[in-house]
Design a protein around this motif. Structure first.
Motif, PDB file in Angstrom:
ATOM      1  N   GLY A 117      48.159  46.963  -5.456  1.00 16.20           N
ATOM      2  CA  GLY A 117      47.545  45.513  -5.210  1.00 16.20           C
ATOM      3  C   GLY A 117      48.133  44.441  -5.558  1.00 16.20           C
ATOM      4  N   LEU A 118      48.044  42.859  -5.356  1.00 13.03           N
ATOM      5  CA  LEU A 118      47.864  41.119  -5.727  1.00 13.03           C
ATOM      6  C   LEU A 118      48.773  41.434  -7.104  1.00 13.03           C
ATOM      7  CD1 LEU A 118      48.564  38.793  -4.416  1.00 13.03           C
ATOM      8  CD2 LEU A 118      46.541  38.108  -5.681  1.00 13.03           C
ATOM      9  N   HIS A 121      51.497  43.781  -7.747  1.00  6.95           N
ATOM     10  CA  HIS A 121      53.112  42.235  -7.271  1.00  6.95           C
ATOM     11  C   HIS A 121      53.407  41.315  -8.129  1.00  6.95           C
ATOM     12  CE1 HIS A 121      53.044  44.718  -3.504  1.00  6.95           C
ATOM     13  NE2 HIS A 121      51.780  43.775  -2.530  1.00  6.95           N
ATOM     14  N   TRP A 462      45.221  44.461   5.957  1.00  7.42           N
ATOM     15  CA  TRP A 462      45.468  45.138   4.395  1.00  7.42           C
ATOM     16  C   TRP A 462      44.334  46.086   3.823  1.00  7.42           C
ATOM     17  CZ3 TRP A 462      41.679  41.982   5.958  1.00  7.42           C
ATOM     18  CH2 TRP A 462      40.893  41.329   5.668  1.00  7.42           C
ATOM     19  N   TYR A 472      44.027  42.831  -3.144  1.00  7.15           N
ATOM     20  CA  TYR A 472      44.163  42.185  -3.108  1.00  7.15           C
ATOM     21  C   TYR A 472      42.979  41.015  -3.033  1.00  7.15           C
ATOM     22  CZ  TYR A 472      48.455  43.211  -0.677  1.00  7.15           C
ATOM     23  OH  TYR A 472      49.821  44.161  -0.519  1.00  7.15           O
TER      24      TYR A 472
END
Length: 570
Positions: A117-118, A121, A462, A472
Protein backbone atom coordinates in the motif's frame (compact mmCIF):
# COMPACT_ATOMS: atom_id res chain seq x y z
CA UNK A 1 -36.87 21.33 21.22
CA UNK A 2 -33.64 20.79 23.10
CA UNK A 3 -34.99 17.63 24.66
CA UNK A 4 -35.80 16.16 21.25
CA UNK A 5 -32.47 17.28 19.84
CA UNK A 6 -30.85 15.42 22.71
CA UNK A 7 -32.88 12.32 21.86
CA UNK A 8 -31.78 12.41 18.21
CA UNK A 9 -28.18 12.95 19.14
CA UNK A 10 -28.24 10.21 21.77
CA UNK A 11 -29.52 7.67 19.23
CA UNK A 12 -26.86 8.64 16.70
CA UNK A 13 -24.13 8.53 19.33
CA UNK A 14 -25.34 5.16 20.61
CA UNK A 15 -25.12 3.79 17.07
CA UNK A 16 -21.61 5.22 16.64
CA UNK A 17 -20.41 4.04 20.04
CA UNK A 18 -21.88 0.55 19.47
CA UNK A 19 -20.06 0.38 16.16
CA UNK A 20 -16.77 1.45 17.72
CA UNK A 21 -17.23 -0.88 20.69
CA UNK A 22 -17.65 -3.93 18.46
CA UNK A 23 -14.55 -2.97 16.47
CA UNK A 24 -12.43 -2.48 19.60
CA UNK A 25 -13.88 -5.58 21.32
CA UNK A 26 -13.15 -7.73 18.27
CA UNK A 27 -9.59 -6.45 18.19
CA UNK A 28 -8.85 -7.29 21.82
CA UNK A 29 -10.54 -10.70 21.47
CA UNK A 30 -7.93 -11.90 19.01
CA UNK A 31 -6.70 -15.33 20.11
CA UNK A 32 -3.15 -15.47 21.30
CA UNK A 33 -0.77 -17.16 18.91
CA UNK A 34 0.43 -20.56 20.09
CA UNK A 35 4.12 -21.18 19.43
CA UNK A 36 4.78 -23.97 16.99
CA UNK A 37 5.79 -27.22 18.63
CA UNK A 38 9.19 -28.79 18.21
CA UNK A 39 9.79 -32.04 16.37
CA UNK A 40 10.07 -33.94 19.65
CA UNK A 41 6.66 -32.64 20.75
CA UNK A 42 5.12 -33.56 17.43
CA UNK A 43 6.20 -37.15 17.97
CA UNK A 44 4.40 -37.35 21.31
CA UNK A 45 0.65 -37.90 21.62
CA UNK A 46 -0.91 -35.10 23.58
CA UNK A 47 -2.62 -35.74 26.89
CA UNK A 48 -6.38 -35.41 26.73
CA UNK A 49 -9.14 -35.60 29.27
CA UNK A 50 -11.06 -38.86 29.77
CA UNK A 51 -14.20 -39.26 27.72
CA UNK A 52 -17.36 -39.42 29.82
CA UNK A 53 -18.59 -42.89 30.64
CA UNK A 54 -21.90 -42.51 28.78
CA UNK A 55 -20.46 -43.80 25.54
CA UNK A 56 -17.71 -45.86 27.14
CA UNK A 57 -20.38 -48.03 28.66
CA UNK A 58 -21.35 -48.95 25.10
CA UNK A 59 -17.69 -49.81 24.43
CA UNK A 60 -17.62 -47.32 21.58
CA UNK A 61 -15.51 -44.42 22.83
CA UNK A 62 -11.94 -45.19 23.95
CA UNK A 63 -10.38 -43.31 26.80
CA UNK A 64 -7.90 -41.22 24.81
CA UNK A 65 -6.55 -39.77 28.04
CA UNK A 66 -4.47 -42.95 28.49
CA UNK A 67 -2.34 -41.97 25.49
CA UNK A 68 0.23 -40.09 27.54
CA UNK A 69 3.45 -42.08 27.33
CA UNK A 70 6.33 -40.74 25.29
CA UNK A 71 7.08 -42.52 22.04
CA UNK A 72 10.20 -44.41 21.21
CA UNK A 73 11.37 -42.14 18.40
CA UNK A 74 14.65 -44.03 17.93
CA UNK A 75 12.89 -46.80 15.99
CA UNK A 76 11.72 -44.62 13.11
CA UNK A 77 10.93 -41.05 12.17
CA UNK A 78 7.16 -40.49 12.68
CA UNK A 79 7.33 -37.39 10.47
CA UNK A 80 8.85 -39.15 7.49
CA UNK A 81 6.75 -38.66 4.33
CA UNK A 82 5.80 -42.05 2.86
CA UNK A 83 3.33 -40.87 0.20
CA UNK A 84 2.60 -37.66 -1.71
CA UNK A 85 -0.57 -36.81 -3.63
CA UNK A 86 -0.18 -33.99 -6.13
CA UNK A 87 -2.39 -32.12 -8.55
CA UNK A 88 -2.31 -28.76 -10.25
CA UNK A 89 -4.16 -27.23 -7.28
CA UNK A 90 -2.96 -29.18 -4.19
CA UNK A 91 -0.25 -31.30 -2.61
CA UNK A 92 -0.86 -33.74 0.27
CA UNK A 93 1.85 -35.34 2.40
CA UNK A 94 1.21 -38.61 4.28
CA UNK A 95 3.62 -39.43 7.12
CA UNK A 96 4.76 -42.77 8.52
CA UNK A 97 2.00 -42.71 11.18
CA UNK A 98 -0.63 -42.77 8.44
CA UNK A 99 -1.62 -39.15 8.98
CA UNK A 100 -2.05 -36.20 6.65
CA UNK A 101 1.10 -34.41 7.72
CA UNK A 102 0.62 -31.35 5.50
CA UNK A 103 -1.84 -30.03 2.94
CA UNK A 104 -0.76 -27.39 0.44
CA UNK A 105 -2.87 -25.12 -1.78
CA UNK A 106 -1.13 -24.03 -4.99
CA UNK A 107 -3.76 -21.80 -6.58
CA UNK A 108 -2.58 -18.18 -7.01
CA UNK A 109 -5.73 -17.05 -5.23
CA UNK A 110 -4.22 -18.39 -2.00
CA UNK A 111 -0.50 -17.93 -2.64
CA UNK A 112 -0.58 -14.32 -3.87
CA UNK A 113 1.38 -11.98 -1.54
CA UNK A 114 -0.44 -9.20 0.27
CA UNK A 115 -0.80 -6.07 -1.86
CA UNK A 116 1.59 -3.31 -0.89
CA UNK A 117 0.00 0.00 0.00
CA UNK A 118 0.79 3.68 0.19
CA UNK A 119 2.62 3.38 3.51
CA UNK A 120 4.79 0.57 2.12
CA UNK A 121 5.75 2.73 -0.84
CA UNK A 122 6.60 5.69 1.40
CA UNK A 123 8.77 3.47 3.62
CA UNK A 124 10.50 2.12 0.54
CA UNK A 125 11.08 5.66 -0.75
CA UNK A 126 12.90 6.63 2.46
CA UNK A 127 14.72 3.33 2.77
CA UNK A 128 12.79 2.00 5.77
CA UNK A 129 10.83 -0.71 4.00
CA UNK A 130 11.68 -4.38 4.17
CA UNK A 131 12.25 -6.43 1.06
CA UNK A 132 9.13 -7.20 -0.96
CA UNK A 133 7.29 -10.31 0.16
CA UNK A 134 8.61 -13.48 -1.38
CA UNK A 135 6.22 -15.16 -3.76
CA UNK A 136 5.28 -18.60 -2.43
CA UNK A 137 4.31 -21.40 -4.77
CA UNK A 138 2.18 -23.33 -2.24
CA UNK A 139 0.35 -22.42 0.95
CA UNK A 140 0.60 -24.89 3.89
CA UNK A 141 -2.71 -25.19 5.76
CA UNK A 142 -1.77 -27.38 8.74
CA UNK A 143 0.31 -26.45 11.76
CA UNK A 144 2.34 -28.61 14.14
CA UNK A 145 -0.43 -29.18 16.68
CA UNK A 146 -1.62 -32.72 17.31
CA UNK A 147 -3.73 -34.56 16.43
CA UNK A 148 -3.14 -34.55 12.68
CA UNK A 149 -5.89 -35.54 10.22
CA UNK A 150 -6.39 -39.34 10.14
CA UNK A 151 -4.47 -39.84 13.41
CA UNK A 152 -5.85 -42.86 15.31
CA UNK A 153 -5.79 -43.39 19.08
CA UNK A 154 -6.74 -46.49 21.04
CA UNK A 155 -8.02 -46.88 24.60
CA UNK A 156 -5.83 -49.95 25.11
CA UNK A 157 -2.47 -48.55 26.23
CA UNK A 158 -0.35 -51.34 24.77
CA UNK A 159 -2.09 -51.14 21.38
CA UNK A 160 -1.86 -47.36 21.37
CA UNK A 161 1.88 -47.39 22.13
CA UNK A 162 2.48 -49.85 19.30
CA UNK A 163 0.39 -47.73 16.94
CA UNK A 164 2.76 -44.79 17.54
CA UNK A 165 5.95 -46.89 17.31
CA UNK A 166 5.34 -49.00 14.18
CA UNK A 167 5.22 -47.21 10.81
CA UNK A 168 2.58 -47.57 8.13
CA UNK A 169 3.38 -48.85 4.66
CA UNK A 170 1.89 -47.12 1.62
CA UNK A 171 0.69 -48.89 -1.51
CA UNK A 172 2.11 -46.01 -3.58
CA UNK A 173 4.70 -43.39 -2.72
CA UNK A 174 3.41 -40.87 -5.25
CA UNK A 175 0.04 -40.17 -6.86
CA UNK A 176 -0.75 -37.69 -9.64
CA UNK A 177 -4.33 -36.53 -9.15
CA UNK A 178 -6.02 -35.35 -12.35
CA UNK A 179 -9.68 -35.62 -13.34
CA UNK A 180 -10.49 -38.96 -11.70
CA UNK A 181 -10.30 -40.17 -8.08
CA UNK A 182 -7.15 -41.99 -6.95
CA UNK A 183 -6.86 -44.49 -4.08
CA UNK A 184 -4.05 -44.95 -1.57
CA UNK A 185 -3.86 -47.89 0.87
CA UNK A 186 -1.99 -47.43 4.17
CA UNK A 187 -1.26 -50.58 6.20
CA UNK A 188 0.03 -50.92 9.75
CA UNK A 189 0.84 -54.36 11.22
CA UNK A 190 0.83 -54.37 15.02
CA UNK A 191 1.47 -57.43 17.18
CA UNK A 192 -2.20 -58.31 17.53
CA UNK A 193 -3.90 -55.94 15.11
CA UNK A 194 -3.72 -55.03 11.42
CA UNK A 195 -5.02 -51.62 10.36
CA UNK A 196 -5.83 -50.56 6.83
CA UNK A 197 -6.70 -47.02 5.80
CA UNK A 198 -8.11 -47.02 2.28
CA UNK A 199 -8.22 -43.37 1.18
CA UNK A 200 -9.72 -42.19 -2.11
CA UNK A 201 -8.77 -38.64 -3.09
CA UNK A 202 -10.95 -36.51 -5.39
CA UNK A 203 -10.04 -33.42 -7.45
CA UNK A 204 -12.57 -31.32 -5.47
CA UNK A 205 -10.47 -31.79 -2.26
CA UNK A 206 -12.88 -34.37 -0.82
CA UNK A 207 -11.51 -37.73 0.27
CA UNK A 208 -13.27 -40.96 1.24
CA UNK A 209 -11.92 -43.05 4.11
CA UNK A 210 -12.46 -46.73 4.76
CA UNK A 211 -10.94 -48.15 7.95
CA UNK A 212 -10.45 -51.92 8.18
CA UNK A 213 -9.23 -53.53 11.43
CA UNK A 214 -8.47 -57.24 11.83
CA UNK A 215 -10.40 -57.47 15.08
CA UNK A 216 -13.10 -55.57 16.91
CA UNK A 217 -11.50 -52.74 18.86
CA UNK A 218 -12.68 -49.26 19.88
CA UNK A 219 -10.69 -46.29 18.66
CA UNK A 220 -10.98 -42.63 17.72
CA UNK A 221 -9.71 -40.92 14.58
CA UNK A 222 -9.22 -37.18 14.23
CA UNK A 223 -10.05 -34.73 11.46
CA UNK A 224 -7.09 -32.69 12.70
CA UNK A 225 -6.56 -29.41 14.53
CA UNK A 226 -7.68 -26.25 12.81
CA UNK A 227 -5.74 -24.86 9.80
CA UNK A 228 -3.23 -22.13 10.57
CA UNK A 229 -2.96 -20.47 7.16
CA UNK A 230 -4.93 -17.44 8.36
CA UNK A 231 -4.30 -16.32 11.93
CA UNK A 232 -6.59 -13.27 11.88
CA UNK A 233 -8.36 -12.95 15.21
CA UNK A 234 -11.60 -11.28 14.11
CA UNK A 235 -12.89 -14.59 12.73
CA UNK A 236 -13.93 -17.70 14.64
CA UNK A 237 -11.15 -20.24 15.26
CA UNK A 238 -12.01 -23.63 16.70
CA UNK A 239 -14.31 -26.60 16.14
CA UNK A 240 -17.77 -26.53 14.53
CA UNK A 241 -20.10 -29.52 14.65
CA UNK A 242 -23.58 -30.31 13.35
CA UNK A 243 -25.45 -32.72 15.60
CA UNK A 244 -28.24 -35.20 14.87
CA UNK A 245 -30.89 -32.49 15.33
CA UNK A 246 -29.18 -30.12 12.86
CA UNK A 247 -28.03 -27.89 15.69
CA UNK A 248 -24.65 -26.20 15.27
CA UNK A 249 -22.25 -26.57 18.19
CA UNK A 250 -19.12 -24.43 18.40
CA UNK A 251 -16.09 -24.51 20.68
CA UNK A 252 -13.63 -21.68 20.20
CA UNK A 253 -9.88 -21.90 20.70
CA UNK A 254 -8.81 -21.22 24.31
CA UNK A 255 -12.36 -21.87 25.50
CA UNK A 256 -12.63 -25.66 25.70
CA UNK A 257 -13.72 -26.40 29.27
CA UNK A 258 -11.52 -29.45 29.79
CA UNK A 259 -14.34 -31.97 29.34
CA UNK A 260 -14.97 -34.35 26.46
CA UNK A 261 -18.30 -33.72 24.81
CA UNK A 262 -19.91 -36.51 22.76
CA UNK A 263 -22.46 -36.05 20.01
CA UNK A 264 -24.21 -39.20 18.82
CA UNK A 265 -25.34 -39.09 15.19
CA UNK A 266 -23.34 -35.99 14.20
CA UNK A 267 -23.30 -35.06 10.51
CA UNK A 268 -19.92 -33.36 10.42
CA UNK A 269 -17.13 -32.18 12.69
CA UNK A 270 -14.80 -29.45 11.44
CA UNK A 271 -11.77 -27.53 12.62
CA UNK A 272 -11.86 -24.06 11.11
CA UNK A 273 -10.09 -20.76 10.85
CA UNK A 274 -11.19 -17.69 8.91
CA UNK A 275 -10.91 -19.19 5.42
CA UNK A 276 -10.00 -22.87 5.69
CA UNK A 277 -11.22 -26.10 7.28
CA UNK A 278 -10.22 -29.69 7.95
CA UNK A 279 -13.29 -31.85 8.54
CA UNK A 280 -14.95 -35.25 8.57
CA UNK A 281 -18.52 -35.79 7.44
CA UNK A 282 -20.81 -38.69 6.71
CA UNK A 283 -23.70 -39.20 4.34
CA UNK A 284 -25.08 -42.01 6.48
CA UNK A 285 -28.52 -41.17 7.93
CA UNK A 286 -27.26 -42.50 11.29
CA UNK A 287 -24.37 -40.03 11.36
CA UNK A 288 -21.28 -40.81 13.45
CA UNK A 289 -20.28 -40.38 17.08
CA UNK A 290 -18.20 -37.21 17.29
CA UNK A 291 -16.15 -36.04 20.26
CA UNK A 292 -14.81 -32.59 21.06
CA UNK A 293 -11.96 -33.02 23.53
CA UNK A 294 -9.76 -30.40 25.16
CA UNK A 295 -6.04 -29.95 24.71
CA UNK A 296 -4.37 -29.61 28.10
CA UNK A 297 -2.64 -26.27 28.61
CA UNK A 298 -4.01 -24.37 25.63
CA UNK A 299 -7.68 -25.41 26.15
CA UNK A 300 -8.01 -25.70 22.39
CA UNK A 301 -10.75 -28.06 21.16
CA UNK A 302 -9.62 -31.34 19.56
CA UNK A 303 -12.00 -33.13 17.16
CA UNK A 304 -12.42 -36.92 17.04
CA UNK A 305 -14.84 -39.47 15.64
CA UNK A 306 -15.33 -42.75 17.55
CA UNK A 307 -15.69 -46.17 15.94
CA UNK A 308 -15.75 -49.77 17.07
CA UNK A 309 -14.35 -51.91 14.24
CA UNK A 310 -14.54 -51.17 10.51
CA UNK A 311 -15.71 -47.71 9.46
CA UNK A 312 -16.47 -45.54 6.45
CA UNK A 313 -16.74 -41.75 6.28
CA UNK A 314 -15.65 -38.77 4.18
CA UNK A 315 -13.23 -35.92 4.73
CA UNK A 316 -12.31 -32.54 3.27
CA UNK A 317 -9.41 -30.13 3.68
CA UNK A 318 -9.32 -26.78 1.95
CA UNK A 319 -11.00 -23.39 1.62
CA UNK A 320 -14.53 -22.82 2.95
CA UNK A 321 -15.94 -22.10 -0.48
CA UNK A 322 -19.73 -22.15 -0.11
CA UNK A 323 -20.56 -23.41 -3.60
CA UNK A 324 -17.95 -26.19 -3.56
CA UNK A 325 -18.95 -27.36 -0.09
CA UNK A 326 -22.61 -27.43 -1.11
CA UNK A 327 -21.79 -29.60 -4.13
CA UNK A 328 -19.97 -32.08 -1.88
CA UNK A 329 -22.70 -32.15 0.79
CA UNK A 330 -25.30 -29.42 1.54
CA UNK A 331 -24.71 -29.91 5.29
CA UNK A 332 -21.17 -28.62 4.89
CA UNK A 333 -22.35 -25.10 4.07
CA UNK A 334 -22.84 -24.65 7.82
CA UNK A 335 -19.07 -24.83 8.20
CA UNK A 336 -19.02 -21.27 6.82
CA UNK A 337 -19.49 -19.32 10.02
CA UNK A 338 -20.27 -15.60 10.47
CA UNK A 339 -20.50 -15.35 14.27
CA UNK A 340 -23.62 -14.50 16.28
CA UNK A 341 -25.17 -12.79 13.25
CA UNK A 342 -24.86 -15.91 11.03
CA UNK A 343 -28.66 -16.27 10.82
CA UNK A 344 -28.82 -12.91 9.03
CA UNK A 345 -25.41 -12.85 7.35
CA UNK A 346 -25.91 -16.15 5.52
CA UNK A 347 -28.91 -14.92 3.46
CA UNK A 348 -26.94 -11.74 2.70
CA UNK A 349 -24.10 -13.87 1.35
CA UNK A 350 -26.49 -15.97 -0.74
CA UNK A 351 -27.90 -12.79 -2.29
CA UNK A 352 -24.38 -11.45 -2.89
CA UNK A 353 -23.35 -14.78 -4.43
CA UNK A 354 -26.43 -14.69 -6.68
CA UNK A 355 -25.56 -11.17 -7.87
CA UNK A 356 -21.97 -12.24 -8.50
CA UNK A 357 -23.19 -15.05 -10.75
CA UNK A 358 -24.58 -12.34 -13.06
CA UNK A 359 -21.93 -9.62 -12.74
CA UNK A 360 -18.85 -11.84 -12.61
CA UNK A 361 -17.21 -9.33 -10.26
CA UNK A 362 -17.61 -9.13 -6.48
CA UNK A 363 -17.18 -5.34 -6.44
CA UNK A 364 -20.11 -4.75 -8.76
CA UNK A 365 -22.09 -7.40 -6.87
CA UNK A 366 -21.54 -5.38 -3.66
CA UNK A 367 -22.78 -2.22 -5.41
CA UNK A 368 -25.93 -4.03 -6.59
CA UNK A 369 -26.44 -5.43 -3.09
CA UNK A 370 -26.23 -1.89 -1.70
CA UNK A 371 -28.84 -0.73 -4.20
CA UNK A 372 -31.19 -3.58 -3.23
CA UNK A 373 -30.79 -2.75 0.48
CA UNK A 374 -31.57 0.91 -0.26
CA UNK A 375 -34.69 -0.07 -2.23
CA UNK A 376 -35.91 -2.33 0.59
CA UNK A 377 -35.37 0.37 3.18
CA UNK A 378 -36.63 3.19 0.94
CA UNK A 379 -40.11 3.52 2.50
CA UNK A 380 -38.65 4.01 5.98
CA UNK A 381 -35.78 6.16 4.67
CA UNK A 382 -38.25 8.32 2.78
CA UNK A 383 -40.44 8.83 5.84
CA UNK A 384 -37.41 9.63 7.93
CA UNK A 385 -36.09 12.22 5.49
CA UNK A 386 -39.51 13.84 5.07
CA UNK A 387 -39.83 13.94 8.85
CA UNK A 388 -36.47 15.70 9.11
CA UNK A 389 -37.64 18.29 6.57
CA UNK A 390 -40.81 18.91 8.53
CA UNK A 391 -38.85 19.26 11.75
CA UNK A 392 -36.76 21.92 10.05
CA UNK A 393 -39.92 23.76 8.97
CA UNK A 394 -41.43 23.79 12.46
CA UNK A 395 -38.16 24.85 14.11
CA UNK A 396 -39.16 28.57 14.31
CA UNK A 397 -42.47 27.69 15.97
CA UNK A 398 -40.61 25.41 18.38
CA UNK A 399 -38.43 28.32 19.46
CA UNK A 400 -41.54 30.40 20.08
CA UNK A 401 -43.00 27.64 22.27
CA UNK A 402 -39.72 27.30 24.19
CA UNK A 403 -39.72 31.05 24.90
CA UNK A 404 -43.39 31.08 25.83
CA UNK A 405 -43.35 28.03 28.14
CA UNK A 406 -39.79 28.13 29.41
CA UNK A 407 -41.04 28.00 33.01
CA UNK A 408 -43.56 25.21 32.41
CA UNK A 409 -41.82 22.04 31.06
CA UNK A 410 -45.01 19.94 31.09
CA UNK A 411 -46.94 22.51 29.11
CA UNK A 412 -44.02 22.87 26.71
CA UNK A 413 -43.91 19.11 26.13
CA UNK A 414 -47.65 18.99 25.50
CA UNK A 415 -47.53 21.88 23.03
CA UNK A 416 -44.56 20.32 21.24
CA UNK A 417 -46.40 17.04 20.77
CA UNK A 418 -49.41 18.87 19.38
CA UNK A 419 -47.19 20.80 16.99
CA UNK A 420 -45.51 17.56 15.81
CA UNK A 421 -48.87 15.90 15.29
CA UNK A 422 -50.34 18.86 13.44
CA UNK A 423 -47.41 19.09 11.02
CA UNK A 424 -46.80 15.33 10.66
CA UNK A 425 -43.27 15.57 12.08
CA UNK A 426 -41.56 12.74 13.99
CA UNK A 427 -38.46 13.69 16.01
CA UNK A 428 -37.25 10.05 15.95
CA UNK A 429 -38.00 9.44 12.28
CA UNK A 430 -34.65 10.61 10.97
CA UNK A 431 -32.73 8.15 13.14
CA UNK A 432 -34.77 5.05 12.29
CA UNK A 433 -33.16 4.42 8.85
CA UNK A 434 -29.70 4.73 10.44
CA UNK A 435 -30.59 2.22 13.16
CA UNK A 436 -31.94 -0.24 10.57
CA UNK A 437 -28.70 0.04 8.60
CA UNK A 438 -26.62 -1.23 11.52
CA UNK A 439 -27.59 -4.96 11.41
CA UNK A 440 -27.27 -4.88 7.62
CA UNK A 441 -23.85 -3.25 7.96
CA UNK A 442 -22.56 -5.87 10.40
CA UNK A 443 -24.03 -8.73 8.36
CA UNK A 444 -22.23 -7.47 5.27
CA UNK A 445 -19.10 -6.91 7.35
CA UNK A 446 -19.08 -10.54 8.49
CA UNK A 447 -19.79 -11.77 4.96
CA UNK A 448 -17.03 -9.74 3.34
CA UNK A 449 -14.61 -10.58 6.13
CA UNK A 450 -15.25 -14.34 6.26
CA UNK A 451 -16.08 -15.25 2.65
CA UNK A 452 -13.03 -16.91 1.09
CA UNK A 453 -14.65 -16.26 -2.30
CA UNK A 454 -13.60 -12.60 -1.99
CA UNK A 455 -9.98 -13.39 -1.14
CA UNK A 456 -7.59 -12.01 -3.79
CA UNK A 457 -10.53 -10.80 -5.91
CA UNK A 458 -10.19 -7.28 -7.28
CA UNK A 459 -12.62 -4.63 -8.37
CA UNK A 460 -11.14 -1.77 -10.40
CA UNK A 461 -7.77 -0.03 -10.73
CA UNK A 462 -6.04 -0.07 -7.33
CA UNK A 463 -8.33 -2.53 -5.53
CA UNK A 464 -6.84 -5.98 -6.09
CA UNK A 465 -8.26 -7.68 -3.00
CA UNK A 466 -11.68 -6.77 -1.59
CA UNK A 467 -11.07 -8.85 1.54
CA UNK A 468 -8.30 -6.57 2.88
CA UNK A 469 -7.99 -2.84 3.52
CA UNK A 470 -7.68 -0.35 0.68
CA UNK A 471 -3.87 0.02 0.41
CA UNK A 472 -4.13 3.66 -0.69
CA UNK A 473 -7.00 4.72 1.63
CA UNK A 474 -9.00 6.04 -1.33
CA UNK A 475 -12.28 4.32 -0.42
CA UNK A 476 -12.19 5.33 3.29
CA UNK A 477 -11.57 8.97 2.33
CA UNK A 478 -14.38 8.88 -0.23
CA UNK A 479 -16.59 7.30 2.42
CA UNK A 480 -15.83 10.14 4.85
CA UNK A 481 -16.44 12.81 2.21
CA UNK A 482 -19.73 11.23 1.11
CA UNK A 483 -20.86 10.91 4.74
CA UNK A 484 -20.09 14.60 5.33
CA UNK A 485 -21.93 15.62 2.13
CA UNK A 486 -24.97 13.67 3.26
CA UNK A 487 -24.83 15.48 6.61
CA UNK A 488 -24.76 18.85 4.82
CA UNK A 489 -27.77 17.96 2.69
CA UNK A 490 -29.76 16.53 5.59
CA UNK A 491 -31.86 19.12 7.48
CA UNK A 492 -30.17 19.92 10.77
CA UNK A 493 -32.56 19.85 13.72
CA UNK A 494 -29.85 20.09 16.38
CA UNK A 495 -30.01 23.55 17.88
CA UNK A 496 -27.29 23.16 20.50
CA UNK A 497 -23.89 24.25 19.01
CA UNK A 498 -21.89 21.70 21.04
CA UNK A 499 -24.11 18.84 19.95
CA UNK A 500 -23.92 20.03 16.34
CA UNK A 501 -20.10 19.96 16.46
CA UNK A 502 -20.09 16.43 17.88
CA UNK A 503 -22.45 15.33 15.14
CA UNK A 504 -20.20 16.82 12.45
CA UNK A 505 -17.21 14.86 13.79
CA UNK A 506 -18.87 11.50 13.07
CA UNK A 507 -17.61 11.32 9.44
CA UNK A 508 -14.06 11.77 10.69
CA UNK A 509 -14.50 9.11 13.39
CA UNK A 510 -16.00 6.59 10.97
CA UNK A 511 -13.28 7.28 8.39
CA UNK A 512 -10.50 6.61 10.89
CA UNK A 513 -12.01 3.33 12.08
CA UNK A 514 -12.92 2.09 8.61
CA UNK A 515 -9.42 2.61 7.22
CA UNK A 516 -8.34 -0.90 8.25
CA UNK A 517 -11.62 -2.60 7.32
CA UNK A 518 -11.95 -4.77 4.17
CA UNK A 519 -12.17 -2.68 1.01
CA UNK A 520 -15.40 -4.47 0.08
CA UNK A 521 -17.08 -3.26 3.26
CA UNK A 522 -15.91 0.33 2.78
CA UNK A 523 -17.14 0.11 -0.81
CA UNK A 524 -20.58 -0.86 0.48
CA UNK A 525 -20.69 2.03 2.97
CA UNK A 526 -19.42 4.56 0.41
CA UNK A 527 -21.95 3.52 -2.24
CA UNK A 528 -24.66 3.52 0.42
CA UNK A 529 -23.76 7.13 1.23
CA UNK A 530 -23.87 8.08 -2.46
CA UNK A 531 -27.34 6.56 -2.83
CA UNK A 532 -28.40 8.42 0.34
CA UNK A 533 -27.13 11.69 -1.15
CA UNK A 534 -29.07 11.13 -4.37
CA UNK A 535 -32.19 10.24 -2.41
CA UNK A 536 -31.80 13.26 -0.14
CA UNK A 537 -31.37 15.61 -3.15
CA UNK A 538 -34.54 14.23 -4.73
CA UNK A 539 -36.51 14.61 -1.51
CA UNK A 540 -35.15 18.11 -0.91
CA UNK A 541 -36.23 19.12 -4.43
CA UNK A 542 -39.63 17.51 -3.97
CA UNK A 543 -40.15 19.31 -0.65
CA UNK A 544 -39.10 22.62 -2.21
CA UNK A 545 -41.61 22.18 -5.04
CA UNK A 546 -44.29 21.23 -2.55
CA UNK A 547 -43.52 24.28 -0.43
CA UNK A 548 -43.52 26.55 -3.52
CA UNK A 549 -46.87 25.12 -4.55
CA UNK A 550 -48.31 25.73 -1.07
CA UNK A 551 -47.05 29.33 -1.15
CA UNK A 552 -48.56 29.85 -4.62
CA UNK A 553 -51.87 28.40 -3.47
CA UNK A 554 -51.78 30.59 -0.38
CA UNK A 555 -51.15 33.70 -2.51
CA UNK A 556 -53.89 32.72 -4.93
CA UNK A 557 -56.30 32.18 -2.06
CA UNK A 558 -55.28 35.51 -0.53
CA UNK A 559 -55.84 37.29 -3.85
CA UNK A 560 -59.23 35.68 -4.27
CA UNK A 561 -60.21 36.76 -0.76
CA UNK A 562 -59.06 40.29 -1.61
CA UNK A 563 -61.17 40.38 -4.77
CA UNK A 564 -64.23 39.16 -2.90
CA UNK A 565 -63.71 41.77 -0.20
CA UNK A 566 -63.44 44.51 -2.84
CA UNK A 567 -66.62 43.33 -4.53
CA UNK A 568 -68.45 43.44 -1.19
CA UNK A 569 -67.16 46.95 -0.56
CA UNK A 570 -68.45 48.14 -3.90
Amino acid sequence: MKQNNNSNLRIILVVAISFLFIVVYSYFQKPAQVPEKTTQEIATPLTTNPAPSSLQAKNKTPDVANNTQALNTSTFDPNKIIATIKSKEIEINIDSLGRISQFYLKDKKFTAPKQEGLIDHIKRLFGFAKKPQEVITKLPLLGNDLPKPLEMRFSDIATNNQAFEIPYKASLDSIELKNTPETLVLTQNLNNLTIKKIITFYPNLQYDVKIEVSRLIPYVISSGMRPVADADGYAFHGVVLKDAEDKIEKVEDKKADGKSEQYIGAKFIASVDRYYTSLFFTKSPKGFDAIIDSEIGTKNPMPFVAFDGNAEFQGYIGPKNYKELKEIDPNLTDVVEYGIITFFAKPVFLLLNFLHSYTGNWGWAIILLTLIVRIILFPLSYKGMVSMQKLKEVAPKMKELQAKYKDDPQKLQSQMMQLYKKNGANPMGGCLPLILQIPVFFAIYRVLYNAVELKSTGWIFWIHDLSVMDPYFVLPILMGISMYMHQVLTPNTIADPTQAKIFKLLPVVFTVFLITFPAGLVLYWTVNNIFSIIQQLLINRMMEKKKALEIAEHKHSHNEDGKIQKEKTK
